[in-house]
Enzyme design. Structure first.
Site, mmCIF file in Angstrom:
data_model
loop_
_atom_site.group_PDB
_atom_site.id
_atom_site.type_symbol
_atom_site.label_atom_id
_atom_site.label_comp_id
_atom_site.label_asym_id
_atom_site.label_seq_id
_atom_site.Cartn_x
_atom_site.Cartn_y
_atom_site.Cartn_z
ATOM 1 N N ILE A 37 0.884 -1.180 0.000
ATOM 2 C CA ILE A 37 0.000 0.000 0.000
ATOM 3 C C ILE A 37 0.914 1.219 0.000
ATOM 4 O O ILE A 37 1.700 1.393 0.934
ATOM 5 C CB ILE A 37 -0.865 0.095 1.285
ATOM 6 C CG1 ILE A 37 -1.342 -1.284 1.753
ATOM 7 C CG2 ILE A 37 -2.040 1.032 1.097
ATOM 8 C CD1 ILE A 37 -1.607 -1.346 3.231
ATOM 9 N N HIS A 38 0.818 2.047 -1.046
ATOM 10 C CA HIS A 38 1.670 3.238 -1.039
ATOM 11 C C HIS A 38 1.014 4.482 -1.645
ATOM 12 O O HIS A 38 1.462 5.583 -1.417
ATOM 13 C CB HIS A 38 2.991 2.964 -1.763
ATOM 14 C CG HIS A 38 2.869 3.046 -3.262
ATOM 15 N ND1 HIS A 38 2.391 1.999 -4.017
ATOM 16 C CD2 HIS A 38 3.147 4.040 -4.135
ATOM 17 C CE1 HIS A 38 2.383 2.354 -5.286
ATOM 18 N NE2 HIS A 38 2.831 3.588 -5.394
ATOM 19 N N ARG A 39 -0.064 4.286 -2.409
ATOM 20 C CA ARG A 39 -0.656 5.457 -3.078
ATOM 21 C C ARG A 39 -1.284 6.413 -2.076
ATOM 22 O O ARG A 39 -1.999 5.988 -1.172
ATOM 23 C CB ARG A 39 -1.713 5.014 -4.092
ATOM 24 C CG ARG A 39 -1.109 4.470 -5.359
ATOM 25 C CD ARG A 39 -2.122 4.369 -6.479
ATOM 26 N NE ARG A 39 -1.464 3.861 -7.671
ATOM 27 C CZ ARG A 39 -0.877 4.622 -8.586
ATOM 28 N NH1 ARG A 39 -0.883 5.922 -8.461
ATOM 29 N NH2 ARG A 39 -0.286 4.071 -9.625
#
Length: 360
Positions: free
Chosen positions: A208-210
């Site tokens: 998860i990075h956005r």
């Protein structure tokens, strides 16, 4: 430098990995190349050792432009790239993907009437709130040679009227697949992450990075809750950026799954190829899951890689905890034939170099 030289502009780590695959083929076809690193993604790991281990040609220029706003960064790059283009007089400027470096390289070339080559052209998420979408649309419009990774990308350009523009559209395949196949052997011999974490093949790899997910507390809580529920059934491993870890702590969102530090490309390839399934909001990881025969659940409402969804390899789950769990159950029992050729089967770089040999 020979007028035949291509000037390649790169700014992010994934771009270097993809460009390395193309550079190897350019050398085979005896096409000279000048590599410029804008410095957009400052990464302490991108040292001489990184370039040596990854078999990546070292850049002749490093502009060290980073940690600025979108406008300031793009403007500074544009200014310095223009100077390099005037000095080197390349036959063409080649850019990759959809970063600020991509747009700055294309603009600097177009302003100097130097031809622009865009690798990974024609991709569309149809979400103009994404800076990447703006970058890729503008870069495509001022490019002379558009190398599309997929049939969908070709179709997007045709739908937008590109056959009426002074541009050539070529379906090349996806250079990311070339890179993944090339580096897997290196990863097997150098990465020890599977042993270090004591993993079997029965684990889910998630990332998860956005910002659309990490900066929205309600979305992030739902995603984490979904991963926690899956972790009750099968181990979930999440390489998590320190920034996201900080957000989790500040919002008191509890995690039950295994969190590890961000990993390098070799470790990531080993995690993907040994996993049961991939869950991600990353564009690149969706494809890498497919390259190694793994189903993917995308933690977004849309994807640029629609062919993965259309062929049943990928499922869009958004950020709802229930939707994520349901998608996991559905994909766990799904059987798919991953032998379909969606991305060129590792021949994209060769196709690009062959075409450039005749085009330059």
């Amino acid at each position: 430098m020979s007028k035949k030289a291509i000037l390649t502009v790169l700014g992010a780590r994934p771009q270097f990995i993809k460009a390395a695959a193309v550079s190897r083929q350019l050398q085979k076809f005896e096409i000279p190349e000048i590599i410029v690193h804008t410095g957009q993604h400052f990464d302490k790991n991108m040292s001489d050792v990184f370039f040596k281990e990854m078999s990546i040609p070292s850049p002749q220029y490093n502009l060290k432009i980073n940690s600025l706003s979108h406008g300031a960064m793009t403007g500074r790059m544009l200014e310095q790239l223009e100077e390099i283009i005037l000095k080197e007089t390349p036959s063409a400027v080649m850019v990759y993907g959809d970063t600020n470096s991509t747009l700055a390289g294309a603009l600097a070339a177009a302003k100097q009437h130097v031809r622009v080559i865009h690798v990974e052209a024609g991709l569309r998420s149809f979400n103009m709130a994404m800076p990447e979408e703006v970058n890729r649309i503008l870069t495509d419009r001022i490019s002379n040679l558009l190398f599309c990774p997929t049939d969908t990308a070709v179709k997007n350009l045709k739908n937008e009227g590109y056959e009426n523009f002074n541009a050539q559209i070529v379906k090349s395949g996806d250079v990311m697949q070339d890179a993944a196949y090339f580096y897997l052997d290196k990863a097997k011999s150098s990465s020890k992450i599977i042993e270090r974490l004591g993993l079997t093949s029965d684990f889910v790899l998630a990332t998860i990075h956005r910002q659309e997910n990490t900066d929205d507390p309600s979305k992030l809580k739902q995603i984490i809750d979904g991963l926690n529920r899956i972790n009750n059934e099968v181990r979930v491993v999440v390489p998590l950026h320190p920034r996201t870890q900080k957000i989790l702590k500040s919002t008191s969102i509890s995690t039950d799954f295994t969190i590890i530090e961000p990993v390098g490309y070799f470790d990531m390839l080993m995690l993907i190829s040994n996993s049961k399934m991939v869950m991600t909001d990353s564009g690149g990881l969706q494809k890498e899951a497919f390259f190694f025969g793994k189903h993917c659940i995308t933690l977004r409402e849309q994807t640029e890689w629609v062919e993965l969804v259309e062929n049943g390899f990928n499922r869009l789950a958004g950020s709802s905890s229930d939707a994520i769990l349901n998608a996991f159950h559905e994909m766990s029992s799904k059987e798919s034939n991953f032998n379909i050729d969606l991305y060129g089967n590792g021949k994209a770089s060769e196709n690009i170099a062959q075409h450039l040999k005749n085009w330059l």
